[in-house]
Structures are given as C-alpha cells and as structure tokens.
Write a protein that holds these residues in place. Structure first.
Motif, PDB file in Angstrom:
ATOM      1  N   LEU A   1       0.827  -1.209   0.000  1.00  0.00           N
ATOM      2  CA  LEU A   1       0.000   0.000   0.000  1.00  0.00           C
ATOM      3  C   LEU A   1       0.859   1.256   0.000  1.00  0.00           C
ATOM      4  CD1 LEU A   1      -2.684  -1.170   2.594  1.00  0.00           C
ATOM      5  CD2 LEU A   1      -2.773  -1.311   0.095  1.00  0.00           C
ATOM      6  N   LEU A   2       2.012   1.182   0.674  1.00  0.00           N
ATOM      7  CA  LEU A   2       2.948   2.299   0.676  1.00  0.00           C
ATOM      8  C   LEU A   2       3.456   2.571  -0.740  1.00  0.00           C
ATOM      9  CD1 LEU A   2       4.044   3.954   3.153  1.00  0.00           C
ATOM     10  CD2 LEU A   2       6.121   2.580   2.980  1.00  0.00           C
ATOM     11  N   ALA A   3       3.785   1.500  -1.467  1.00  0.00           N
ATOM     12  CA  ALA A   3       4.255   1.656  -2.848  1.00  0.00           C
ATOM     13  C   ALA A   3       3.196   2.313  -3.718  1.00  0.00           C
ATOM     14  CB  ALA A   3       4.638   0.286  -3.426  1.00  0.00           C
ATOM     15  N   ASP A   4       1.945   1.928  -3.485  1.00  0.00           N
ATOM     16  CA  ASP A   4       0.856   2.413  -4.330  1.00  0.00           C
ATOM     17  C   ASP A   4       0.396   3.816  -3.939  1.00  0.00           C
ATOM     18  OD1 ASP A   4      -1.203   2.218  -6.298  1.00  0.00           O
ATOM     19  OD2 ASP A   4      -2.620   1.620  -4.743  1.00  0.00           O
ATOM     20  N   GLN A   5       0.209   4.050  -2.638  1.00  0.00           N
ATOM     21  CA  GLN A   5      -0.464   5.263  -2.184  1.00  0.00           C
ATOM     22  C   GLN A   5       0.481   6.400  -1.804  1.00  0.00           C
ATOM     23  OE1 GLN A   5      -3.309   4.207   0.898  1.00  0.00           O
ATOM     24  NE2 GLN A   5      -4.019   2.410  -0.240  1.00  0.00           N
ATOM     25  N   VAL A   6       1.720   6.064  -1.402  1.00  0.00           N
ATOM     26  CA  VAL A   6       2.661   7.109  -0.973  1.00  0.00           C
ATOM     27  C   VAL A   6       3.680   7.411  -2.059  1.00  0.00           C
ATOM     28  CG1 VAL A   6       4.437   7.716   0.715  1.00  0.00           C
ATOM     29  CG2 VAL A   6       2.348   6.550   1.465  1.00  0.00           C
ATOM     30  N   PHE A   7       4.267   6.370  -2.631  1.00  0.00           N
ATOM     31  CA  PHE A   7       5.307   6.581  -3.641  1.00  0.00           C
ATOM     32  C   PHE A   7       4.763   6.534  -5.070  1.00  0.00           C
ATOM     33  CE2 PHE A   7       7.601   5.070   0.130  1.00  0.00           C
ATOM     34  CZ  PHE A   7       8.531   6.107   0.262  1.00  0.00           C
ATOM     35  N   HIS A   8       3.498   6.141  -5.229  1.00  0.00           N
ATOM     36  CA  HIS A   8       2.797   6.203  -6.522  1.00  0.00           C
ATOM     37  C   HIS A   8       3.564   5.497  -7.641  1.00  0.00           C
ATOM     38  CE1 HIS A   8       0.200   9.017  -4.462  1.00  0.00           C
ATOM     39  NE2 HIS A   8       1.238   9.810  -4.207  1.00  0.00           N
ATOM     40  N   LEU A   9       3.993   4.270  -7.348  1.00  0.00           N
ATOM     41  CA  LEU A   9       4.688   3.486  -8.360  1.00  0.00           C
ATOM     42  C   LEU A   9       3.662   2.917  -9.335  1.00  0.00           C
ATOM     43  CD1 LEU A   9       7.333   1.616  -6.181  1.00  0.00           C
ATOM     44  CD2 LEU A   9       7.567   3.766  -7.409  1.00  0.00           C
ATOM     45  N   ASP A  10       3.875   3.157 -10.614  1.00  0.00           N
ATOM     46  CA  ASP A  10       2.880   2.806 -11.617  1.00  0.00           C
ATOM     47  C   ASP A  10       2.939   1.341 -12.029  1.00  0.00           C
ATOM     48  OD1 ASP A  10       1.943   5.412 -11.714  1.00  0.00           O
ATOM     49  OD2 ASP A  10       3.446   6.003 -13.191  1.00  0.00           O
ATOM     50  N   LEU A  11       4.142   0.796 -12.155  1.00  0.00           N
ATOM     51  CA  LEU A  11       4.292  -0.571 -12.642  1.00  0.00           C
ATOM     52  C   LEU A  11       4.392  -1.538 -11.470  1.00  0.00           C
ATOM     53  CD1 LEU A  11       6.860  -0.058 -15.538  1.00  0.00           C
ATOM     54  CD2 LEU A  11       4.379  -0.281 -15.719  1.00  0.00           C
ATOM     55  N   TYR A  12       3.714  -2.665 -11.577  1.00  0.00           N
ATOM     56  CA  TYR A  12       3.808  -3.679 -10.539  1.00  0.00           C
ATOM     57  C   TYR A  12       5.247  -4.154 -10.380  1.00  0.00           C
ATOM     58  CZ  TYR A  12      -1.278  -3.921 -10.970  1.00  0.00           C
ATOM     59  OH  TYR A  12      -2.613  -3.610 -10.992  1.00  0.00           O
ATOM     60  N   THR A  13       5.979  -4.267 -11.481  1.00  0.00           N
ATOM     61  CA  THR A  13       7.365  -4.726 -11.413  1.00  0.00           C
ATOM     62  C   THR A  13       8.196  -3.791 -10.544  1.00  0.00           C
ATOM     63  OG1 THR A  13       7.082  -5.521 -13.677  1.00  0.00           O
ATOM     64  CG2 THR A  13       9.323  -5.464 -12.806  1.00  0.00           C
ATOM     65  N   SER A  14       7.989  -2.478 -10.689  1.00  0.00           N
ATOM     66  CA  SER A  14       8.725  -1.518  -9.871  1.00  0.00           C
ATOM     67  C   SER A  14       8.308  -1.608  -8.410  1.00  0.00           C
ATOM     68  CB  SER A  14       8.469  -0.097 -10.393  1.00  0.00           C
ATOM     69  OG  SER A  14       8.902   0.039 -11.714  1.00  0.00           O
ATOM     70  N   ALA A  15       7.013  -1.767  -8.176  1.00  0.00           N
ATOM     71  CA  ALA A  15       6.516  -1.833  -6.803  1.00  0.00           C
ATOM     72  C   ALA A  15       7.064  -3.039  -6.058  1.00  0.00           C
ATOM     73  CB  ALA A  15       4.994  -1.870  -6.802  1.00  0.00           C
ATOM     74  N   LEU A  16       7.353  -4.119  -6.783  1.00  0.00           N
ATOM     75  CA  LEU A  16       7.801  -5.351  -6.143  1.00  0.00           C
ATOM     76  C   LEU A  16       9.318  -5.439  -5.996  1.00  0.00           C
ATOM     77  CD1 LEU A  16       5.388  -7.962  -7.780  1.00  0.00           C
ATOM     78  CD2 LEU A  16       5.135  -6.720  -5.648  1.00  0.00           C
ATOM     79  N   THR A  17      10.022  -4.362  -6.301  1.00  0.00           N
ATOM     80  CA  THR A  17      11.477  -4.401  -6.183  1.00  0.00           C
ATOM     81  C   THR A  17      11.924  -4.686  -4.750  1.00  0.00           C
ATOM     82  OG1 THR A  17      11.405  -1.976  -6.011  1.00  0.00           O
ATOM     83  CG2 THR A  17      12.029  -2.928  -8.148  1.00  0.00           C
ATOM     84  N   TYR A  18      11.143  -4.276  -3.767  1.00  0.00           N
ATOM     85  CA  TYR A  18      11.537  -4.520  -2.378  1.00  0.00           C
ATOM     86  C   TYR A  18      11.518  -6.016  -2.056  1.00  0.00           C
ATOM     87  CZ  TYR A  18       6.638  -5.182  -0.925  1.00  0.00           C
ATOM     88  OH  TYR A  18       5.351  -5.651  -0.773  1.00  0.00           O
ATOM     89  N   ILE A  19      10.612  -6.774  -2.676  1.00  0.00           N
ATOM     90  CA  ILE A  19      10.585  -8.222  -2.444  1.00  0.00           C
ATOM     91  C   ILE A  19      11.752  -8.888  -3.154  1.00  0.00           C
ATOM     92  CG2 ILE A  19       9.233 -10.335  -2.672  1.00  0.00           C
ATOM     93  CD1 ILE A  19       6.725  -8.698  -2.530  1.00  0.00           C
ATOM     94  N   VAL A  20      12.073  -8.412  -4.363  1.00  0.00           N
ATOM     95  CA  VAL A  20      13.246  -8.933  -5.070  1.00  0.00           C
ATOM     96  C   VAL A  20      14.499  -8.701  -4.227  1.00  0.00           C
ATOM     97  CG1 VAL A  20      14.675  -8.727  -7.130  1.00  0.00           C
ATOM     98  CG2 VAL A  20      12.190  -8.578  -7.339  1.00  0.00           C
ATOM     99  N   ALA A  21      14.643  -7.488  -3.698  1.00  0.00           N
ATOM    100  CA  ALA A  21      15.811  -7.160  -2.876  1.00  0.00           C
ATOM    101  C   ALA A  21      15.857  -8.022  -1.623  1.00  0.00           C
ATOM    102  CB  ALA A  21      15.778  -5.672  -2.495  1.00  0.00           C
ATOM    103  N   PHE A  22      14.712  -8.164  -0.966  1.00  0.00           N
ATOM    104  CA  PHE A  22      14.646  -8.991   0.239  1.00  0.00           C
ATOM    105  C   PHE A  22      15.002 -10.440  -0.084  1.00  0.00           C
ATOM    106  CE2 PHE A  22      12.154 -12.028   2.735  1.00  0.00           C
ATOM    107  CZ  PHE A  22      12.553 -11.720   4.029  1.00  0.00           C
ATOM    108  N   GLY A  23      14.401 -10.978  -1.140  1.00  0.00           N
ATOM    109  CA  GLY A  23      14.624 -12.383  -1.468  1.00  0.00           C
ATOM    110  C   GLY A  23      16.062 -12.684  -1.817  1.00  0.00           C
ATOM    111  N   LEU A  24      16.686 -11.820  -2.627  1.00  0.00           N
ATOM    112  CA  LEU A  24      18.081 -12.057  -3.004  1.00  0.00           C
ATOM    113  C   LEU A  24      19.001 -11.941  -1.790  1.00  0.00           C
ATOM    114  CD1 LEU A  24      18.268 -10.141  -6.416  1.00  0.00           C
ATOM    115  CD2 LEU A  24      18.214 -12.624  -6.056  1.00  0.00           C
ATOM    116  N   ALA A  25      18.759 -10.930  -0.950  1.00  0.00           N
ATOM    117  CA  ALA A  25      19.607 -10.748   0.225  1.00  0.00           C
ATOM    118  C   ALA A  25      19.456 -11.915   1.202  1.00  0.00           C
ATOM    119  CB  ALA A  25      19.264  -9.434   0.923  1.00  0.00           C
ATOM    120  N   LYS A  26      18.221 -12.343   1.441  1.00  0.00           N
ATOM    121  CA  LYS A  26      18.000 -13.446   2.370  1.00  0.00           C
ATOM    122  C   LYS A  26      18.540 -14.752   1.818  1.00  0.00           C
ATOM    123  CE  LYS A  26      14.558 -15.839   5.154  1.00  0.00           C
ATOM    124  NZ  LYS A  26      13.137 -16.199   5.299  1.00  0.00           N
TER     125      LYS A  26
END
Length: 404
Positions: A23-48
């Motif tokens: 919701l933060l990605a959508d409502q606060v940072f207004h990321l238009d593409l789902y791929t961009s919004a999900l970058t935090y999960i990509v970062a988390f998954g690779l780091a973990k």
C-alpha cells in the motif's frame, strides 16, 4: 521453547511489512508498474537467499549463537529506514538489510532446533519453529493493518517492528545457549549407509548434492523455491488486487493475516504428522492444495471467496513448509547438515525474488489475475516433480543419502 519464542519475533519483524508496504508503494510513492513496486521483495529475497547460504557455514565455524545475535543487530536500522525513507530506494535498501537479518536469524533457529532434537522428532521441531515464525508474521500483518487504518501507513506500523527487534536481541543475548556441540555429538555417532555420503564433503560437493545430484535433496530444493515464489506473489500483489476490488485496509489486513496464520498454526500438526507418515506425499499434496487456492484467488471477486482461498493456501503451505526442512535434515549428514539447510534455504528464499519479478512482469503485461493463474500452474508442476523424483521414506529418520 525459548527458540520457538525467538523465531516468533523473527516472523513478527518480517510481518510488519506484509500489509503496509504494498500500500505504501501504491499510495505514498505512486509506483505505476507492478514490477517496480515489487522491487523490495526482489531485494529482500536475493539478500536473504544469499545470506542463508553463508549462515550454515558461519554457524559451523563460529557457533550458532553468535550468528543469531549478529542477525538481530543487523535488523536494528530497518524500522528507521521504513519510517523515514524519503524515496522508494530507501525502502528497497531497508529490505536488503532485513533480508540479511532474516537469513541469519531464521536459518540459525532452524539449525539450533535440529541440533537439539533427534531424527524421530525432527518434523515436530520444524513444525513448532515454522509455526511460531509464521504466526508471528500473521499477528504482525494483522496488527499493522489496524494500526495503518487508524494512524496512517507511517510511522505506527513499523514501531511494532522495532519492539520485536529489541525483544529478540535481548532474549538471544541473555538466555539462548549454544547448541553446536549437540550436532557434533550426533555426527560422531552417525553411521551413513553409504561410504561416499559421509561427513568429509566440501562446500562445493554439498552444494551440488543439495541442488542437483541427490534426488530427494534437489526435489526439496525446487519445491521450496516454488513455494516461496507463490508467497512472493501473495506478499506483493494480493493487497493491490484486494484494494483494486474496493476492500478496506482492515479487510486487506485480515486477508494478509489469515494466510500466514493458517500456515503457521497448521504446522503444529503437519510437522509431527510428517514424522509418522513420511515427507514425500505430504509435500506433493501441499503443493497441489496451494495450486487450487491460487486459482481461487485468480478467479475470485469477493472478500468471502478470497478468505476461503487464503485459508486453503495457508493449509497447503503448512503441509509443505516444515516437511521440506525435515526432509533436508533426514538426508543430510549431521556434519554438513547446516550447510545443506543453508543451501536449501538459498533456493527457497530465492523464490521470493523470482516470484516477485515473474509475477510483476506478468501483472504488468496481462493483469494480476493472469499472473496468479500462471503461478498456480507452476506450483502444481512443482508438486508433480516431487511425486516423480523424490525418494520415499527409505532415507528418512537421519540416514544420509548417496550422491546420485
């Protein structure tokens, strides 16, 4: 039980994000593409995933407790980055740090429980560990949903995460004791059925065995990857799908919490059940149940229908999650079991990144429902791989598998 409590706090530290960040990605940072919004999960998954690989080696070299404490110390800046981050890059950075922390803390609690219990109770122990962690995820997801609905998306929800980190660090420093010596005793008394499956394996040999050569270990590794692939989808896109359908933040929080809650509580049953009936068919059945639940999410349009799907998805995941970990413990020699667990968790948590990237690309191109249905098909296919490739119970109860 102390380690169970610690892992509940590890899960809570992760759960602070499950409802709020999409919701933060959508409502606060207004990321238009789902791929961009999900970058935090990509970062988390690779780091973990990467940290999981090293957690096993580090815990064998320095002991389990120092690695656990290091994981908690690394988590300290995460709530501050999430609260004060002025741009999406700060949120992504917070998730890199969180992934490293989770890779150390969650992996170590798994290893410590395997150290403490014998092979006959390994599934039960993994059930308790994963139940605590994902009930922590669920409780935090529900709590942060209500906090966000009443006081906003920041800072309230992430203050709860700061409390979890403080408690986890305190318990680990003061009360948790080292368990590595238990694994050494087990290794000294362990008799492998095959001479070439003994203790003296290099890191490279353990990696190739766990990832590719051993039928059971490699089947488990790919199933873990696909399981977290669909969890990455659920984490990143489900709240956006539900919000687009007009659900309130409170209802989105309920759906975000029910899935890991059923997942967590179910493991109290399925972990011990796998000790009695074997690992293979519980894993196969769980993957197929998850696939059915994902199809329900993809075709659903109402809160009630999605609630039923969340329950079913949690039930299927509970059948799989502790059973996969117990299966690794069954097959791996005690001397290199921690490394094998780390490699399995490397593949499993790499699924977060793959799932977020794949589902984001599919959602951008075809919409979220299509992305969900594609991941459902992949989940069913993964269950079929386990059915065909994984050995049954011949190598369970602590017998090391031969390289194949």
């Amino acid at each position: 039980m102390l380690l169970v409590a610690v892992n509940a706090l590890v899960g809570g530290t992760l759960g602070q994000e499950r409802t709020v960040l999409p919701l933060l990605a959508d409502q606060v940072f207004h990321l238009d593409l789902y791929t961009s919004a999900l970058t935090y999960i990509v970062a988390f998954g690779l780091a973990k995933a990467g940290t999981n690989y090293f957690a096993g080696t580090l815990s064998d070299r320095y002991g389990r407790k120092p690695v656990l404490i290091a994981g908690w110390l690394i988590a300290i800046p995460v709530p501050l980055l999430l609260i004060f981050g002025p741009s999406w890059e700060w949120i992504v950075a917070a998730n890199v740090v969180l992934g490293i922390s989770q890779g150390l803390t969650w992996s170590t609690t798994v290893m410590m429980k395997m150290d403490l219990v014998g092979p006959q109770r390994r599934g039960l122990a993994m059930g308790f560990n994963e139940a605590a962690g994902y009930l922590g995820v669920a409780g935090a997801a529900l709590a942060t949903g209500y906090i966000a609905a009443t006081s906003g998306l920041r800072p309230g929800p992430f203050l709860l995460g700061a409390v979890f980190i403080a408690l986890g660090l305190g318990l680990s420093v003061v009360f948790v004791r080292e368990t590595h010596h238990h694994a050494k005793v087990e290794a000294a008394n362990h008799v492998a059925r095959h001479a070439n499956a003994g203790a003296s394996l290099s890191n490279r040999q353990v990696f190739t065995l766990t990832s590719f050569r051993d039928k059971s270990l490699s089947s488990v590794s790919q199933a873990g990857l696909v399981n977290n692939l669909n969890d990455g989808l659920a984490w990143g896109l489900f709240p956006i799908l539900f919000a687009a359908a007009g659900l309130s933040i409170e209802r989105i929080g309920i759906l975000a919490a029910v899935y890991p809650a059923v997942w967590g509580a179910g493991q109290l049953i399925t972990g011990g059940l796998s000790d009695r009936i074997g690992r293979k068919w519980l894993i196969v059945g769980g993957m197929l149940v998850q696939a059915v639940a994902l199809v329900m999410v993809g075709v659903g349009h109402s809160f009630g229908f999605w609630l039923a799907a969340a329950v079913l998805l949690g039930a299927g995941t509970s059948m799989v999650y502790p059973t996969l970990l117990a299966a690794i413990g069954d097959v791996a020699h005690p001397e290199w079991r921690a490394r094998s667990v780390g490699i399995y968790r490397l593949w499993r948590d790499g699924g977060f990144a793959i799932g977020a990237l794949l589902s984001g690309l599919l959602a951008d191109a075809f919409g979220i429902p299509t992305a969900v249905l594609v991941v459902a098909a992949l989940t069913a296919a993964s269950g079929a791989v386990v059915a065909v490739r994984m050995r049954g119970t011949d190598y369970e109860a602590g017998v090391a598998a031969p390289p194949r």
